[in-house]
Design a protein around this motif. Sequence first.
Motif, PDB file in Angstrom:
ATOM      1  N   GLU A 186      19.577 162.760 -61.389  1.00 15.07           N
ATOM      2  CA  GLU A 186      19.497 162.000 -60.135  1.00 15.07           C
ATOM      3  C   GLU A 186      19.029 160.567 -60.370  1.00 15.07           C
ATOM      4  N   LEU A 187      18.448 160.290 -61.536  1.00 16.90           N
ATOM      5  CA  LEU A 187      17.905 158.964 -61.831  1.00 16.90           C
ATOM      6  C   LEU A 187      18.932 158.091 -62.534  1.00 16.90           C
ATOM      7  N   TYR A 188      19.703 158.685 -63.455  1.00 18.79           N
ATOM      8  CA  TYR A 188      20.662 157.916 -64.254  1.00 18.79           C
ATOM      9  C   TYR A 188      22.087 158.261 -63.839  1.00 18.79           C
ATOM     10  N   ALA A 189      22.843 157.233 -63.463  1.00 21.07           N
ATOM     11  CA  ALA A 189      24.209 157.435 -62.985  1.00 21.07           C
ATOM     12  C   ALA A 189      25.172 157.751 -64.120  1.00 21.07           C
ATOM     13  N   ALA A 190      24.854 157.329 -65.329  1.00 17.40           N
ATOM     14  CA  ALA A 190      25.710 157.591 -66.486  1.00 17.40           C
ATOM     15  C   ALA A 190      24.891 157.376 -67.755  1.00 17.40           C
TER      16      ALA A 190
END
Length: 374
Positions: A231-235
Amino acid sequence: MHIPSQSDMAEVTRLTRNGRLREAMALLRRGQTGASDAAKAPQTANGDTAMPDPGEVARSMLGAMFGNAADATASQTPAPAQSRFRRARAKPAQDDPRFRTRRYSAVAGSRDYKLYVPTSLPTGPVPLVVMLHGCTQSPDDFAAGTRMNELAEEQGFLVAYPAQSKAANVKKCWNWFSAADQMREQGEPSLIAGITREIMTEHAVDPGRVYVAGLSAGGAAAAIMGAVYPELYAAVGVHSGLARGAARDMASAFAAMQGANVATVPVSRQVVPTIVFHGDGDTTVHPANAESVITQASAGDRFSVTSENGRAAGNVAWQRTIHTDPDGRAVLENWTIRGAGHAWSGGSPAGTYTDQNGPDASREMLRFFFARTA
């Protein structure tokens, strides 16, 4: 787990630095230490034999593998596949008001980090890219080698470089192989996530455009961050790294780096958009680990898969395998660089562990990251 004697450890270190990893692994897994070795080991105050701490043994040996195996290769007469590898000595960055050192502290400990704020930063929420260096590297070194600060000026985003400390790992490796450092809100993942959140609180960061990438041990740490903080890092970008769960201790780490048991790595609970770069001439982290990272990030979902081939600077051949969703958007990318070793593809010789030739991993990672929110 058998704890090696100091004489065993000296021999394992010698074998590792000479690239003889299978022999080092066999020695580590050997049964009981002989009496002559015990006699040579140092004594404690009460006369007992002083044994090395298992955690320190693991950190030291994995650091030796990441930090020195490539050095051993580079110091020999290079084969054509390894001739592009560059192990430079990075110059310290000049005092740049745009690139300042900060410190983050929490229950799990403290880590320094550097944050680059480009002069070209646009108003409003901007992307944040968190870069995790490899063993023996530093934020300044990694920034120089990847040219990520230059790209931040060009494209307008923040870049953060958490710094591993020698107190946590003698070679400054992220402890990706430690079970305690692969869990959400524990150990090093909690510190990296804390640094990310601190920057998001203090700057106008778009929460939907936060990304994490790394090289080698940093690549393995990036894979962990994507798996435990989806949920914190999009990729996620993983260069020459390993999947979360590839190792849980020293013995399994040696095996994973040699390409053993990579198919048994657990998948993520949800799809983690991931781009991977790995040289098929890498003798430090086996190229089989690249596919393991992709498999884990897919969370078991099936995508349309296509492959394309090309050539980059220096006439370096590459293959890119793309996994796309029903909308035709790339969810996973796996780049194989032909003949490349354990080095950042398309990197600058101003940093360590870089290969000037091959596709530009920094630009390609940013393309993949930003396309997801375009």
